[in-house]
Enzyme design. Structure first.
Site, short mmCIF file in Angstrom:
data_model
loop_
_atom_site.label_atom_id
_atom_site.label_comp_id
_atom_site.label_asym_id
_atom_site.label_seq_id
_atom_site.Cartn_x
_atom_site.Cartn_y
_atom_site.Cartn_z
N HIS A 98 18.80 19.05 -108.20
CA HIS A 98 18.31 18.86 -109.58
C HIS A 98 19.30 19.37 -110.62
CE1 HIS A 98 16.91 23.05 -110.53
NE2 HIS A 98 16.72 23.14 -109.24
N ASP A 138 21.77 27.36 -110.09
CA ASP A 138 20.53 26.70 -109.67
C ASP A 138 20.28 25.58 -110.67
OD1 ASP A 138 17.96 25.90 -109.08
OD2 ASP A 138 17.01 27.71 -109.85
N GLU A 142 12.85 19.35 -111.87
CA GLU A 142 12.49 20.24 -110.76
C GLU A 142 11.95 21.57 -111.24
OE1 GLU A 142 12.71 23.25 -107.62
OE2 GLU A 142 13.68 23.28 -109.57
N GLU A 143 12.56 22.12 -112.28
CA GLU A 143 12.14 23.46 -112.73
C GLU A 143 10.70 23.48 -113.22
OE1 GLU A 143 13.62 26.05 -112.03
OE2 GLU A 143 15.77 25.68 -111.93
N ASP A 163 19.07 22.86 -102.70
CA ASP A 163 18.75 23.74 -103.83
C ASP A 163 19.10 25.17 -103.41
OD1 ASP A 163 17.79 24.64 -106.27
OD2 ASP A 163 15.92 23.53 -106.15
N HIS A 215 17.76 32.53 -111.65
CA HIS A 215 17.07 32.33 -112.93
C HIS A 215 17.45 33.42 -113.94
CE1 HIS A 215 13.76 29.23 -111.73
NE2 HIS A 215 14.98 28.89 -111.33
ZN LIG Z 1 16.43 25.08 -108.29
#
Ligand SMILES: [Zn+2]
Length: 349
Positions: free
Chosen positions: A70, A187, A221-222, A242, A322
């Site tokens: 993603h 990510d 995706e998030e 991922d 994140h």
């Molecule tokens: Zn991810």
């Protein structure tokens, strides 16, 4: 046999993390990926959600494989313009306010104008506020300071800034002499770069895949539903690429490819997981098996959406996910090597 070039992958990664793409506003980065693939003579199509699908025909066209990564990231959106001319924001994706304190950001208006700013605690100045350290990092206390001469709400609106404008965070991408890559949004842009480089390798070496293989660059995706659509009825195996989650008790590191056995959605397909491990062993690829406690992927989203598929999840290990993320070129390389062998392997069913 040559593997995808890791240096090139990292250069590509640096470019991709530098294009803002919070979930909900990903057109610019998707256009970049589309151009990259079209220049390799790979046909692409967009789904209505704004994601991109590239398909490589294989020897067997009746059974398909799908890989996804993603390109959407965490971000924020303007919630309110304060009387002071600062912006209150609402977060996009799962993270805490403390991970963006002090971060430079960019506000994009609906007409495409861009303004820079900084995300700060309202009570940042220690010369004025006593409780600067103790005050909670939350929506109430954190705000965007715009780099323009604005004194009130009207000044901000005069710039064209409105509720609903997207706010993206400065990735601050850096590579170090020891081979680390420090950046926000590794990510999952690290995996996007790996997949693009893999496609490039397959095209330039004219490698024919055993099965028709689709690559979905997903863009939601998030927020939970990026890769749960556009899966052909012929698709048997679906592999999400991922990030591997690192922390206390985790075996994932920044140097190997992480093979996920289970996340918050439950175990991944047992046979596919064992196949991935075997491929790693047979080819001398550094890997780790792991469980990600608070995690769901596009592969589990696809299962939840009702697709009858063999689902798996692998990816590079990302530290401090994140937030202030970091990985190492070794992890990129091991992930790329496993994918290179995987796309050329027999299916488990
Ligand atoms: Zn991810």
């Amino acid at each position: 046999m040559a593997y995808p070039n890791t240096k090139e992958t990292i250069n590509l990664l640096k470019e991709i993390v530098s294009i803002p793409s919070p979930s909900g506003n990903t057109n610019e980065v998707i256009t970049y990926v589309e151009k990259f693939l079209n220049e390799l003579n790979v046909e692409t199509k967009r789904n209505r959600k704004g994601g991109l699908i590239a398909s490589l025909p294989g020897k067997d066209q009746n059974r398909h494989r799908m890989l996804t990564a993603h390109v959407d990231t965490l971000g924020a959106i303007v919630k309110e313009i304060k009387p002071s001319g600062r912006l209150k924001i609402d977060l996009i994706g799962g993270f805490k306010y403390n991970s963006i304190e002090g971060e430079y950001c960019e506000i994009e208006t609906s007409s495409g104008n861009k303004f820079t700013g900084t995300i700060l605690m309202h009570q940042t100045s220690v010369h004025v506020y006593k409780d600067a350290g103790k005050a909670e990092r939350n929506q109430e206390n954190m705000e965007v300071r715009i780099d323009e001469k604005v004194h009130n709400e009207e000044d901000v609106r005069a710039l064209g800034i409105e509720v609903g404008d997207f706010v993206s965070f400065d990735p601050r991408v850096k590579t170090t002499p020891a081979g680390f890559i420090k950046s926000r949004h590794l990510d999952d842009k690290a995996s996007v770069a790996i997949l693009l480089q893999l496609i490039k390798q397959l095209k330039t070496e004219n490698i024919e895949l055993p099965y028709t293989t689709h690559f979905l660059i997903s863009n939601n995706e998030e927020i939970g539903y990026g890769g749960n659509s556009n899966i052909t009825p012929e698709t048997v195996e679906y592999l999400a690429v991922d990030m591997g989650a690192m922390g206390d008790g985790q075996s994932t590191d920044e140097y190997t490819v992480s093979i996920c056995v289970k996340d918050a959605s439950g175990p991944y397909h047992y046979e596919l997981r064992k196949r991935l491990v075997q491929l790693a062993k047979d080819n001398g690829i550094g890997y780790k098996l792991d469980i990600y406690p608070f995690y769901g992927s596009d592969a589990s989203a696809a299962i939840r959406a009702g697709h009858d598929i063999v689902h798996g999840l692998i990816g590079p290990g990302i530290d401090s996910s994140h937030a202030f993320e970091r990985t190492h070129e070794d992890s990129i390389e091991n992930t790329a090597k496993l994918l290179y062998h995987y796309v050329q392997s027999e299916m488990v069913l």
